[in-house]
Design a protein around this motif. Structure first.
Motif, PDB file in Angstrom:
ATOM      1  N   GLU A  21       0.842  -1.200   0.000  1.00 27.12           N
ATOM      2  CA  GLU A  21       0.000   0.000   0.000  1.00 27.12           C
ATOM      3  C   GLU A  21       0.878   1.251   0.000  1.00 27.12           C
ATOM      4  OE1 GLU A  21      -3.505   2.065   2.628  1.00 27.12           O
ATOM      5  OE2 GLU A  21      -3.330  -0.116   2.645  1.00 27.12           O
ATOM      6  N   GLU A  22       2.016   1.168   0.674  1.00 30.55           N
ATOM      7  CA  GLU A  22       2.950   2.302   0.720  1.00 30.55           C
ATOM      8  C   GLU A  22       3.455   2.643  -0.686  1.00 30.55           C
ATOM      9  OE1 GLU A  22       7.400   3.229   2.481  1.00 30.55           O
ATOM     10  OE2 GLU A  22       6.194   1.675   3.438  1.00 30.55           O
ATOM     11  N   PHE A  23       3.776   1.619  -1.476  1.00 31.72           N
ATOM     12  CA  PHE A  23       4.240   1.817  -2.848  1.00 31.72           C
ATOM     13  C   PHE A  23       3.133   2.453  -3.696  1.00 31.72           C
ATOM     14  CE2 PHE A  23       4.537   0.145  -7.229  1.00 31.72           C
ATOM     15  CZ  PHE A  23       5.767   0.669  -7.588  1.00 31.72           C
ATOM     16  N   LYS A  24       1.927   1.945  -3.551  1.00 25.93           N
ATOM     17  CA  LYS A  24       0.791   2.473  -4.305  1.00 25.93           C
ATOM     18  C   LYS A  24       0.557   3.942  -3.974  1.00 25.93           C
ATOM     19  CE  LYS A  24      -1.556  -1.987  -4.190  1.00 25.93           C
ATOM     20  NZ  LYS A  24      -2.716  -2.718  -3.651  1.00 25.93           N
ATOM     21  N   ARG A  25       0.578   4.264  -2.680  1.00 25.35           N
ATOM     22  CA  ARG A  25       0.358   5.643  -2.246  1.00 25.35           C
ATOM     23  C   ARG A  25       1.482   6.567  -2.719  1.00 25.35           C
ATOM     24  NH1 ARG A  25      -3.883   6.463   1.165  1.00 25.35           N
ATOM     25  NH2 ARG A  25      -4.773   4.630   2.148  1.00 25.35           N
ATOM     26  N   LYS A  26       2.708   6.058  -2.783  1.00 28.39           N
ATOM     27  CA  LYS A  26       3.830   6.854  -3.268  1.00 28.39           C
ATOM     28  C   LYS A  26       3.624   7.208  -4.735  1.00 28.39           C
ATOM     29  CE  LYS A  26       8.742   6.670  -4.379  1.00 28.39           C
ATOM     30  NZ  LYS A  26       8.520   7.345  -5.635  1.00 28.39           N
ATOM     31  N   LEU A  27       3.192   6.247  -5.532  1.00 28.62           N
ATOM     32  CA  LEU A  27       2.946   6.512  -6.955  1.00 28.62           C
ATOM     33  C   LEU A  27       1.828   7.538  -7.123  1.00 28.62           C
ATOM     34  CD1 LEU A  27       3.210   3.032  -8.715  1.00 28.62           C
ATOM     35  CD2 LEU A  27       4.914   4.820  -8.543  1.00 28.62           C
ATOM     36  N   VAL A  28       0.766   7.399  -6.346  1.00 24.51           N
ATOM     37  CA  VAL A  28      -0.348   8.348  -6.421  1.00 24.51           C
ATOM     38  C   VAL A  28       0.124   9.739  -6.009  1.00 24.51           C
ATOM     39  CG1 VAL A  28      -2.607   8.950  -5.456  1.00 24.51           C
ATOM     40  CG2 VAL A  28      -2.124   6.586  -6.097  1.00 24.51           C
ATOM     41  N   ASP A  29       0.926   9.800  -4.963  1.00 28.46           N
ATOM     42  CA  ASP A  29       1.452  11.082  -4.491  1.00 28.46           C
ATOM     43  C   ASP A  29       2.342  11.725  -5.564  1.00 28.46           C
ATOM     44  OD1 ASP A  29       1.744  13.044  -2.383  1.00 28.46           O
ATOM     45  OD2 ASP A  29       3.816  12.316  -2.168  1.00 28.46           O
ATOM     46  N   ASP A  30       3.209  10.931  -6.196  1.00 31.36           N
ATOM     47  CA  ASP A  30       4.063  11.440  -7.277  1.00 31.36           C
ATOM     48  C   ASP A  30       3.217  11.967  -8.432  1.00 31.36           C
ATOM     49  OD1 ASP A  30       6.322  10.848  -5.860  1.00 31.36           O
ATOM     50  OD2 ASP A  30       6.862   9.070  -7.039  1.00 31.36           O
ATOM     51  N   PHE A  31       2.129  11.264  -8.745  1.00 33.84           N
ATOM     52  CA  PHE A  31       1.239  11.690  -9.831  1.00 33.84           C
ATOM     53  C   PHE A  31       0.567  13.009  -9.479  1.00 33.84           C
ATOM     54  CE2 PHE A  31      -3.042  11.836 -11.640  1.00 33.84           C
ATOM     55  CZ  PHE A  31      -2.734  11.806 -12.990  1.00 33.84           C
ATOM     56  N   GLU A  32       0.062  13.113  -8.244  1.00 30.97           N
ATOM     57  CA  GLU A  32      -0.646  14.324  -7.824  1.00 30.97           C
ATOM     58  C   GLU A  32       0.272  15.542  -7.781  1.00 30.97           C
ATOM     59  OE1 GLU A  32      -2.441  13.221  -4.116  1.00 30.97           O
ATOM     60  OE2 GLU A  32      -4.252  12.503  -5.099  1.00 30.97           O
ATOM     61  N   GLY A  74       2.774  15.987  -9.701  1.00 26.28           N
ATOM     62  CA  GLY A  74       3.281  16.251 -11.040  1.00 26.28           C
ATOM     63  C   GLY A  74       4.712  15.805 -11.241  1.00 26.28           C
ATOM     64  N   VAL A  75       5.214  14.979 -10.331  1.00 24.77           N
ATOM     65  CA  VAL A  75       6.583  14.484 -10.438  1.00 24.77           C
ATOM     66  C   VAL A  75       6.721  13.566 -11.641  1.00 24.77           C
ATOM     67  CG1 VAL A  75       8.375  13.114  -9.281  1.00 24.77           C
ATOM     68  CG2 VAL A  75       6.956  14.674  -7.954  1.00 24.77           C
ATOM     69  N   MET A  76       5.733  12.695 -11.819  1.00 25.85           N
ATOM     70  CA  MET A  76       5.754  11.734 -12.923  1.00 25.85           C
ATOM     71  C   MET A  76       4.353  11.556 -13.477  1.00 25.85           C
ATOM     72  SD  MET A  76       8.264   8.816 -11.300  1.00 25.85           S
ATOM     73  CE  MET A  76       8.142   7.709 -12.670  1.00 25.85           C
ATOM     74  N   SER A  77       4.295  11.267 -14.768  1.00 19.49           N
ATOM     75  CA  SER A  77       3.014  10.960 -15.387  1.00 19.49           C
ATOM     76  C   SER A  77       2.792   9.448 -15.305  1.00 19.49           C
ATOM     77  CB  SER A  77       3.009  11.410 -16.850  1.00 19.49           C
ATOM     78  OG  SER A  77       3.934  10.643 -17.595  1.00 19.49           O
ATOM     79  N   VAL A  78       1.586   9.025 -15.608  1.00 20.16           N
ATOM     80  CA  VAL A  78       1.268   7.601 -15.572  1.00 20.16           C
ATOM     81  C   VAL A  78       2.126   6.817 -16.575  1.00 20.16           C
ATOM     82  CG1 VAL A  78      -0.539   5.874 -15.932  1.00 20.16           C
ATOM     83  CG2 VAL A  78      -1.045   7.939 -14.629  1.00 20.16           C
ATOM     84  N   PRO A  79       2.288   7.293 -17.830  1.00 23.01           N
ATOM     85  CA  PRO A  79       3.157   6.544 -18.753  1.00 23.01           C
ATOM     86  C   PRO A  79       4.609   6.446 -18.259  1.00 23.01           C
ATOM     87  CG  PRO A  79       1.765   8.046 -19.979  1.00 23.01           C
ATOM     88  CD  PRO A  79       1.568   8.361 -18.525  1.00 23.01           C
ATOM     89  N   GLN A  80       5.106   7.494 -17.606  1.00 27.80           N
ATOM     90  CA  GLN A  80       6.468   7.442 -17.065  1.00 27.80           C
ATOM     91  C   GLN A  80       6.570   6.392 -15.964  1.00 27.80           C
ATOM     92  OE1 GLN A  80       6.741  11.578 -15.973  1.00 27.80           O
ATOM     93  NE2 GLN A  80       8.062  12.063 -17.712  1.00 27.80           N
ATOM     94  N   MET A  81       5.567   6.347 -15.074  1.00 27.06           N
ATOM     95  CA  MET A  81       5.562   5.345 -14.003  1.00 27.06           C
ATOM     96  C   MET A  81       5.463   3.943 -14.584  1.00 27.06           C
ATOM     97  SD  MET A  81       3.314   6.898 -10.880  1.00 27.06           S
ATOM     98  CE  MET A  81       2.283   8.152 -11.601  1.00 27.06           C
TER      99      MET A  81
END
Length: 103
Positions: free
Chosen positions: A18-29, A31-38
């Motif tokens: 869940e920590e990994f999932k939340r980190k990706l969502v946080d990065d997306f929100e 603007g650190v990374m886009s979904v295609p970049q992730m």
């Protein structure tokens, strides 16, 4: 994709914390990374990332669709903004010339 010597595929199922999932969502929100970049970086299907965004996003409301600009659209937007700035400079210079000539 892993394969046996016989040529059969081995299905592997990865679990994400869940920590990994939340980190990706946080990065997306942020603007650190886009979904295609992730997707490229972590090797995670984009549909799965979007599912996590819908589940964990602090900004997401029910029945709201997330729309992400593609790189080419972002690039085009930046080009247009630069063109507007250039035209504004040109208009400003012309206005200075008109003011000078009127005096």
């Amino acid at each position: 994709m892993k394969m046996l010597k016989t040529g059969k595929r081995i299905n592997s199922h990865r679990k994400f914390s869940e920590e990994f999932k939340r980190k990706l969502v946080d990065d997306f929100e942020k603007g650190v990374m886009s979904v295609p970049q992730m997707q490229k970086l972590y090797g995670v299907c984009n549909a799965l990332i979007y599912r996590w965004i819908y589940k964990y996003s602090t900004y997401n409301e029910k029945n709201i669709r997330i729309v992400e600009m593609k790189d080419s659209q972002t690039h085009r937007l930046k080009e247009l903004e630069e063109k507007v700035k250039e035209l504004e400079r040109t208009v400003g210079q012309k206005q200075i010339m008109i003011d000078y000539l009127e005096k």
